[in-house]
Structure formats: structure tokens, C-alpha cells
Write a protein that holds these residues in place. Structure first.
Motif, mmCIF file in Angstrom:
data_model
loop_
_atom_site.group_PDB
_atom_site.id
_atom_site.type_symbol
_atom_site.label_atom_id
_atom_site.label_comp_id
_atom_site.label_asym_id
_atom_site.label_seq_id
_atom_site.Cartn_x
_atom_site.Cartn_y
_atom_site.Cartn_z
ATOM 1 N N GLU A 347 0.831 -1.208 0.000
ATOM 2 C CA GLU A 347 0.000 0.000 0.000
ATOM 3 C C GLU A 347 0.862 1.254 0.000
ATOM 4 O OE1 GLU A 347 -2.740 -0.050 3.208
ATOM 5 O OE2 GLU A 347 -3.692 -1.936 2.592
ATOM 6 N N TYR A 348 1.923 1.257 0.813
ATOM 7 C CA TYR A 348 2.779 2.441 0.894
ATOM 8 C C TYR A 348 3.578 2.648 -0.383
ATOM 9 C CZ TYR A 348 1.975 3.998 5.672
ATOM 10 O OH TYR A 348 1.410 4.528 6.798
ATOM 11 N N THR A 349 4.053 1.567 -0.982
ATOM 12 C CA THR A 349 4.845 1.727 -2.202
ATOM 13 C C THR A 349 3.970 2.151 -3.376
ATOM 14 O OG1 THR A 349 4.630 -0.658 -2.585
ATOM 15 C CG2 THR A 349 6.677 0.120 -1.577
ATOM 16 N N THR A 350 2.664 1.921 -3.270
ATOM 17 C CA THR A 350 1.746 2.385 -4.305
ATOM 18 C C THR A 350 1.543 3.893 -4.224
ATOM 19 O OG1 THR A 350 0.586 0.273 -4.313
ATOM 20 C CG2 THR A 350 -0.593 2.148 -5.237
ATOM 21 N N THR A 351 1.553 4.433 -2.984
ATOM 22 C CA THR A 351 1.253 5.851 -2.790
ATOM 23 C C THR A 351 2.488 6.720 -2.643
ATOM 24 O OG1 THR A 351 1.075 5.479 -0.397
ATOM 25 C CG2 THR A 351 -0.940 5.308 -1.689
ATOM 26 N N ARG A 352 3.657 6.133 -2.314
ATOM 27 C CA ARG A 352 4.873 6.913 -2.131
ATOM 28 C C ARG A 352 6.057 6.168 -2.730
ATOM 29 N NH1 ARG A 352 5.263 9.046 3.952
ATOM 30 N NH2 ARG A 352 7.139 9.792 2.990
ATOM 31 N N ASN A 353 7.080 6.900 -3.026
ATOM 32 C CA ASN A 353 8.300 6.306 -3.582
ATOM 33 C C ASN A 353 9.424 6.347 -2.555
ATOM 34 O OD1 ASN A 353 7.211 5.810 -6.160
ATOM 35 N ND2 ASN A 353 7.465 7.962 -6.692
ATOM 36 N N SER A 354 9.094 6.096 -1.302
ATOM 37 C CA SER A 354 10.093 6.242 -0.242
ATOM 38 C C SER A 354 10.563 4.916 0.330
ATOM 39 C CB SER A 354 9.511 7.101 0.891
ATOM 40 O OG SER A 354 8.292 6.557 1.344
ATOM 41 N N MET A 355 10.095 3.797 -0.204
ATOM 42 C CA MET A 355 10.539 2.504 0.307
ATOM 43 C C MET A 355 11.858 2.127 -0.371
ATOM 44 S SD MET A 355 8.420 1.724 2.591
ATOM 45 C CE MET A 355 8.789 0.018 2.904
ATOM 46 N N ILE A 356 12.942 2.337 0.347
ATOM 47 C CA ILE A 356 14.272 2.069 -0.186
ATOM 48 C C ILE A 356 14.836 0.852 0.516
ATOM 49 C CG2 ILE A 356 16.575 3.017 -0.537
ATOM 50 C CD1 ILE A 356 15.297 5.798 -0.266
ATOM 51 N N GLY A 357 15.387 -0.094 -0.259
ATOM 52 C CA GLY A 357 16.022 -1.249 0.348
ATOM 53 C C GLY A 357 15.033 -2.355 0.659
ATOM 54 N N MET A 358 15.451 -3.278 1.518
ATOM 55 C CA MET A 358 14.657 -4.454 1.849
ATOM 56 C C MET A 358 13.386 -4.070 2.610
ATOM 57 S SD MET A 358 15.708 -7.745 4.206
ATOM 58 C CE MET A 358 17.116 -8.167 3.177
ATOM 59 N N PRO A 359 12.207 -4.593 2.233
ATOM 60 C CA PRO A 359 10.982 -4.316 2.987
ATOM 61 C C PRO A 359 10.996 -5.055 4.321
ATOM 62 C CG PRO A 359 10.537 -5.870 1.229
ATOM 63 C CD PRO A 359 11.955 -5.396 1.030
ATOM 64 N N LEU A 360 10.193 -4.564 5.264
ATOM 65 C CA LEU A 360 10.202 -5.136 6.615
ATOM 66 C C LEU A 360 9.817 -6.606 6.614
ATOM 67 C CD1 LEU A 360 8.664 -2.371 8.917
ATOM 68 C CD2 LEU A 360 11.038 -2.728 8.229
ATOM 69 N N TRP A 361 8.843 -6.980 5.771
ATOM 70 C CA TRP A 361 8.384 -8.363 5.835
ATOM 71 C C TRP A 361 9.478 -9.333 5.431
ATOM 72 C CZ3 TRP A 361 7.923 -11.560 1.507
ATOM 73 C CH2 TRP A 361 8.005 -10.943 0.261
ATOM 74 N N ARG A 362 10.420 -8.904 4.579
ATOM 75 C CA ARG A 362 11.533 -9.780 4.213
ATOM 76 C C ARG A 362 12.619 -9.790 5.295
ATOM 77 N NH1 ARG A 362 11.549 -12.391 -0.318
ATOM 78 N NH2 ARG A 362 10.386 -11.706 -2.156
ATOM 79 N N ALA A 363 12.808 -8.652 5.954
ATOM 80 C CA ALA A 363 13.834 -8.570 7.004
ATOM 81 C C ALA A 363 13.400 -9.271 8.286
ATOM 82 C CB ALA A 363 14.149 -7.105 7.295
ATOM 83 N N MET A 364 12.094 -9.391 8.473
ATOM 84 C CA MET A 364 11.547 -9.974 9.697
ATOM 85 C C MET A 364 12.060 -11.399 9.907
ATOM 86 S SD MET A 364 7.513 -10.534 10.368
ATOM 87 C CE MET A 364 6.954 -11.923 11.340
ATOM 88 N N LEU A 365 12.677 -11.634 11.053
ATOM 89 C CA LEU A 365 13.196 -12.937 11.450
ATOM 90 C C LEU A 365 14.321 -13.449 10.551
ATOM 91 C CD1 LEU A 365 9.881 -14.673 12.561
ATOM 92 C CD2 LEU A 365 11.505 -13.373 13.918
ATOM 93 N N SER A 366 15.025 -12.540 9.905
ATOM 94 C CA SER A 366 16.283 -12.889 9.241
ATOM 95 C C SER A 366 17.314 -13.164 10.329
ATOM 96 C CB SER A 366 16.737 -11.709 8.377
ATOM 97 O OG SER A 366 16.997 -10.576 9.197
#
Length: 425
Positions: A347-366
């Protein structure tokens, strides 16, 4: 015959003052003494001068572990609250209390001005214990809501359930949205946003600010403090564990943390204990922003607190059927939260272009996030939990001898997720 259910009281209607505390405790006596020692007349005069209209201060108040809150009502029906800091008994310097008051006020202001996270408006604050009121305080707008954890109890919900299944899912979705929304605000340094006189915000603008240029500097500071605490404050029979955990963490995080910025915002204490909700568990405001800071991605991706998602250290085996069921249900919640993070990210990447790098859901429990989880729990959940983390970290050291930092999907101490579950089609 069934007793009639008590009406559900929200916000100020549920405040009962010191009666919420056990009367035979030291805290009860301290709160009564604190209320009697405050100059409520001075506080009312300050509010009158700020708003330019007369006000009255409520008889009722609510009290938590660190703050006492009282309502202020003006003749035009506007309502504020005064959050007064209770005296500290831990011997730490007054400067720490003053800094926490300033940090809270500035962080709430940042949330209101720069993010979509709901937060009460701050009108005035005084961090000094020697002010005319008699305690550090913040004046802010009243939000008619109740802490999620208290409403959970008032409604008689099952443990870690927040209302009906639909309400519970919506509440958790809102927490995930707050996490992702904060992460879209990025800086080049690690630290907390500071308010300037011109109304702007920055990190590291003052020489006295605790901030870091790199994740390595941040983790070095974290482990240095942990090692000092383990060596100087831990009981003799647990010192080895309390020293080894941060020492192993420092070695491992240097290998597995690859985030070099920019660093997104995170509320490291986000959970059911610091968000106000209405009777349907819809989030109205985040009221305690302690822990708001920019941080490496593995810190941003930590799970919310007090919502039934604190997992055992990787590799732990259930000691009973009950514990096995608890671990299974916990993992279900974690997987659902991961999916919610992904949906919020989209939802955020659809409305803004500020998501830089790995998203939280991928980083979670790495692997790096697992390490941070261990340090979050370090020293807070008892000796048995610390020993389990020591075993996990030791196993990670053994595996790190032959694994490259880029290999995470096959990492043996990684929580298992099947990404295909999150893909459409």
C-alpha cells in the motif's frame, strides 16, 4: 441467574485513580503522596495562560508505572490532559527524566506533523522537577480511548485476543501499518528525531545527541553498555551468561547485519500497552513514543510487544504438549503479521516512492533480526530465557564459520517461512 454485565467504560469514564493499585503496596502510598504534593492551582494557571480561557482540573485521574494523568476541561468544552512524571526511585540522575520528557514531547510532535501515525497534540511541557507545579509534565490533547491491553481485560477477551476475530485482525493490521509507515521516513544517521526552533527535525544536530553514522557504531555502543551491565550488575552465578550473550551478539551482528542506510524510523516499544483504542480496538493514538528512532532494518522489523508474538529462541524444543501448542499458535500469529507487513508495504509503495532497500516483511526474522530479538529479550525474561539464547547464539557462531553473509534462506538457525504462501496465484 446471570449477573448483568457492567457497562464498558472507555477513556476518562474508566479512570479510578489510585484505587487501580493494590492498597498495601508502596506504589499506592507514593501515588497518594504525589497527588497531595502537586500544586494543581499552579497547573490550572499555566493552562489558563496558554489557552486564554478558564479551566478546571478533574478529580479523577489514571496512573501507570511512570506517569499520572489528569484531565483539564475548559469552558469552551475543549479537553486537555496533564501527564505528570512520577518520582523515580532508582537513583538515576534527574537529567535522564528531563531528557525523557523532552523526547516524548518532541516525538509526539514529529508523529503528528510528519507521519500518518495518530498521536495527541502537545501544547506545552516542562521537564524540570523544580517547576511551580512540582513535577515534570506534558500538556496534550485528550484522546477518548483506552489502552488496548486494559480494554482486552475489561472486555474479558482471551489472552492475546483483542476483541472478536475480526476486531483482533484489524487491530493487528493497524500495528503492522504503523510499523511500515514509520519505516518510510528515512535518515542517513541512527538516532531519534530532534525538534528545531524553526519547527524542523533532524538527527545528530546537537553534539550532545546520542546518534550514529553506521550500524556498526550503533551496535558497538549497544554491546558496550550490555557488557558493562553484565560485568557490574549481574549476580555472580549468572555473570558468565550475561557477558557471553552481548559478546557473541557483537561478533555475529557484524557478520549478518548488512544494512548501510538510509535508516527508517521504528518505535521499538510498539505494542498493546501504548496505543489507545476505542471499544472496537480501532487505534486512536500512540501515546508513549519512547523508543522512536531511526535504526537498521533488522531493528525496524522486530515484532510488536504484548500481542502474543514473543517466540522461543530458534532451536528450542517444547517441553510439554501445552508449550508445543503455545509455540504453534505464536507462529501462526507471526506468519499472519508477516503477511500484514507485506500488504502494508504494498500500500505504501503504491502511494509513495520512499521505500528504499529491503521491505520489513523480508527482514523480519532474518538472522540479523533474530540476533536483535535476543538482545531485546536479554536480561528481561529470566535466567532460563537467557540460557536458551546463549545456546542459540553459540549455534549461530558454529554455523557462521562456514556460511557466507549473503546466504539466509538456508540458514539453519533461521525461522522457516515459505514465501510461496504470500505470493498470489
Amino acid at each position: 441467574m446471570n449477573k448483568p454485565r457492567k457497562p464498558l467504560l472507555i477513556g476518562y469514564d474508566a479512570w479510578i485513580g489510585a484505587d487501580a493499585l493494590k492498597h498495601d503496596t508502596a506504589l499506592y502510598s507514593e501515588v497518594i503522596e504525589f497527588v497531595e504534593g502537586i500544586s494543581w492551582g499552579a497547573l490550572a494557571e499555566i493552562c489558563n495562560n496558554l489557552k486564554g480561557t478558564p479551566c478546571t482540573i478533574s478529580e479523577k485521574y489514571t496512573v501507570g508505572r511512570s506517569n499520572l494523568v489528569r484531565q483539564i476541561r475548559f469552558i469552551d468544552d475543549q479537553i486537555w490532559v496533564a501527564r505528570l512524571r512520577l518520582p523515580r526511585k532508582d537513583g538515576k540522575p534527574a537529567s535522564q527524566v528531563e531528557d525523557s520528557i523532552i523526547s516524548c514531547a518532541e516525538s509526539l510532535t514529529f508523529l503528528r506533523k510528519r507521519t500518518q501515525v495518530p498521536a495527541p497534540e502537545v501544547y506545552h511541557y516542562d521537564p524540570s522537577s523544580n517547576n511551580p507545579v512540582g513535577a515534570p509534565y506534558i500538556l496534550m490533547k485528550y484522546v477518548h480511548g483506552t489502552l488496548a491491553k486494559r480494554l482486552q481485560k475489561a472486555r474479558g477477551c482471551r489472552k492475546y485476543m483483542f476483541g472478536t476475530p475480526k476486531e483482533d485482525a484489524n487491530f493487528r493490521k493497524q500495528l503492522a501499518s504503523i510499523q511500515v509507515g514509520l519505516a518510510t521516513h528515512k535518515w542517513e544517521r541512527i538516532g531519534r528525531p530532534r525538534l528545531h526552533e524553526n519547527g524542523g527535525f533532524s538527527i545528530g544536530s546537537l553534539e550532545t545527541d546520542l546518534n550514529f553514522a553506521t550500524a556498526t557504531q550503533y551496535y558497538d555502543h549497544l554491546t558496550k553498555n550490555a557488557l558493562w551491565g553484565g560485568a557490574s550488575e549481574a549476580p555472580a552465578d549468572s555473570q558468565d551468561t550475561m557477558i557471553l550473550i552481548p559478546a557473541l551478539f557483537k561478533t555475529l551482528i557484524a557478520r549478518w547485519s548488512t544494512h548501510s542506510g538510509p535508516y527508517g524510523l521504528v518505535h521499538t516499544g510498539l505494542g498493546a500497552h501504548n496505543v489507545l483504542v476505542n471499544e472496537k480496538f480501532e487505534v486512536l493514538a500512540l501515546i508513549d513514543p519512547k523508543g522512536l528512532m531511526t535504526a537498521p532494518i533488522e531493528v525496524q522489523a522486530q515484532l510488536p510487544h504484548r500481542v502474543g508474538m514473543r517466540m522461543k529462541p530458534p532451536g528450542c524444543i517444547a517441553g510439554s504438549p501445552k508449550e508445543e501448542e503455545t509455540m504453534r499458535v505464536t507462529m501462526q500469529r507471526v506468519k499472519a503479521h508477516r503477511k500484514m507487513l507485506k500488504e502494508a508495504d504494498e500500500e505504501y509503495t503504491t502511494t509513495r516512492n520512499s521505500m528504499i532497500g529491503m521491505p520489513l516483511w523480508r527482514a523480519m526474522l532474518s538472522p540479523a533480526a533474530i540476533l536483535v530479538q535476543g538482545m531485546v529479550e536479554y536480561g528481561h525474561f529470566g535466567e532460563e530465557v537467557d540460557k536458551r539464547w546463549l545456546v542459540t547464539l553459540s549455534n549461530m557462531v558454529r554455523q557462521a564459520q562456514w556460511l557466507a553473509p549473503s546466504i539466509t534462506r538456508s540458514f539453519p538457525i533461521h525461522y522457516a517461512f515459505d514465501d510461496s504462501e504470500d505470493e498470489e496465484g
